[in-house]
Design an enzyme around this catalytic site. Sequence first.
Site, PDB file in Angstrom:
ATOM      1  N   SER C  70     -17.019 -20.562  71.528  1.00 48.22           N
ATOM      2  CA  SER C  70     -15.611 -20.647  71.903  1.00 48.22           C
ATOM      3  C   SER C  70     -14.992 -19.242  71.928  1.00 48.22           C
ATOM      4  CB  SER C  70     -14.917 -21.595  70.922  1.00 48.22           C
ATOM      5  OG  SER C  70     -13.757 -22.134  71.480  1.00 48.22           O
ATOM      6  N   TYR C  71     -13.974 -18.996  71.123  1.00 43.66           N
ATOM      7  CA  TYR C  71     -13.366 -17.664  70.992  1.00 43.66           C
ATOM      8  C   TYR C  71     -14.411 -16.605  70.656  1.00 43.66           C
ATOM      9  CZ  TYR C  71     -11.127 -14.207  67.792  1.00 43.66           C
ATOM     10  OH  TYR C  71     -10.742 -13.088  67.104  1.00 43.66           O
TER      11      TYR C  71
END
Lengths: 237, 237, 237
Positions: C70-71
């Site tokens: 994700s991030y």
Amino acid sequence: MLVHGAWHTGKELESVATSIRAAGHIVHAPTVKGNRPGDSKSIGLTEAIESIIDYFTQQELEDAVLVGHSYGGMIITAVADRFPRSVRRLVYWNAFVPNDGESVYDMVTPQHVALFDASAAERGDGSVMLPFDVWREALINDVDLEIARRTYELLNPHPLKTLTEKIALRVNPAEMAVAKSYVNGTEDISLPHHYPWHPRLSQKLGLFRLIQISGSHELCFSNPVLLARAIMDAGRD
Amino acid sequence: MLVHGAWHTGKELESVATSIRAAGHIVHAPTVKGNRPGDSKSIGLTEAIESIIDYFTQQELEDAVLVGHSYGGMIITAVADRFPRSVRRLVYWNAFVPNDGESVYDMVTPQHVALFDASAAERGDGSVMLPFDVWREALINDVDLEIARRTYELLNPHPLKTLTEKIALRVNPAEMAVAKSYVNGTEDISLPHHYPWHPRLSQKLGLFRLIQISGSHELCFSNPVLLARAIMDAGRD
Amino acid sequence: MLVHGAWHTGKELESVATSIRAAGHIVHAPTVKGNRPGDSKSIGLTEAIESIIDYFTQQELEDAVLVGHSYGGMIITAVADRFPRSVRRLVYWNAFVPNDGESVYDMVTPQHVALFDASAAERGDGSVMLPFDVWREALINDVDLEIARRTYELLNPHPLKTLTEKIALRVNPAEMAVAKSYVNGTEDISLPHHYPWHPRLSQKLGLFRLIQISGSHELCFSNPVLLARAIMDAGRD
């Protein structure tokens, strides 16, 4: 409560219901008006919806998880719109997700509209049928020919006006407070994958839980145990 | 009859053929002209197609299920166009689906065109090859490095003109009376998923049966038993 | 090296790390600055990246496979950009793939931006949190309610500026010489499937290896063993 799709009755969901009951749930699988033996084929969507609203009221259902298959998505959306406090979650299983003023015809391809219109013109009693080759190739592509034939015999002519009449909703699904899930069979090509059930229609739910399983539009016949598991995962809280 | 893709021969489909034969079917896996040892690499699509039409005629095949992999989709489409009454079903396994007047080049990305043109310019004998890193990452992403290397050694340079020459068909696939299936490996990124095999090309078939399995473009190497099962499901009626 | 996503720390990847270590690999799972206990929530992306660049330097990592969730995709991209010769492969697991000058906010939906902005306005310390219903329905849709609740308790408020600050890269991922893979959970709807992780963001990698597994955005909780297997397949060469 399981609500069947077009050409089906509640009976065809019995294998699924049995699996869900075995896990301790109470399951209802009523047949929508227009698909019951002897029903007039000239009824429209409003009357079909009313028949399930009546059933829901008579059974005094509370804290209900409503599961709609295909056309059944129209019905469960209307029931939740009418009884928002009695419904815990809507589960759309490769089902139509209508906003106020939409019909099934607004969500299928032009090819489907032409196919259904031609069938209705030929039959002349307000009903439409699916040609066997469409059933076998696009709806129940995950079984052998014998099962495809046997299950085709179970289908009943479907009232066209339930597909063309537009739904009246006070609140659209995305704005409903009730929780929502979408169960998607990854080989379901009853709506073609370039114009698919998910995410084209599922995204109209706003926030929703996705459960995917392998199978066609007719998992109730091809894999009822897997489908029951998916429905329970979709509705478990 | 199994028809291989670009850079392959019928030999690489032997594991799949063996599995299908074990279920009682007669399986042919000829090699298309241009991919046989010693073949000129300057031949075009018409000549490649003719070689399989000749094979089909000599073998006197009837009631045939034609399975085409990738570039092999061009070949089986042409065979069904020539012998519509001898073909029972077309099975496209991550294969090109051409309409009249289309080439493989019309269905791939500009990046593929540039890659193949550059390879042809470098080789100078009319053939193109795949760089190993493209093979390993985008075509056979579901095996280990050793298998990726060993299978790369089996590939043969592919005649560019079979990819650039446009096909001549009397009838486009969607209008052919023959039944059609599409077998899709869900991790096949030989055509990228933003410009995919299915449903971008499969939808050109009109009504078709979808079978999906997990795997890359090279399931003939990574999972021939699963692929054989999928092909048999795709062609079982 | 495993780099966690927003609201997580390296600790939540321990089950995955354990599985990968059991196969003989050395695994690091540092926590990015801003997500460590006591960290200021006003830090931005540059500072977050620097904390992992420092870790990478101090540990003297070589021939590293960097996995970003994700991030974490922002972080591993920046590390590879800084140390191209020490990184063997980038593995994006449902992760953001930034080009120079892009932020996480540039790759999510307007609905996400509104959700995060509202959370930040309410909290007032520079951090954002996910509402529980979004966590349960859209991020961890493949576990039961108890696990959804228990894992929600593990989350820490995430510094908003790491999501809004634009990344500075010398080379965009598609042009980096390092190899790349994308691991996609097929039921991950943390970004909706009409605006998905794969192929919308994965295609920014240019040539990459795709590995797909069944599961939500939070496979680290719902199926760490399967996830570990996928990461090892993604990074095996």
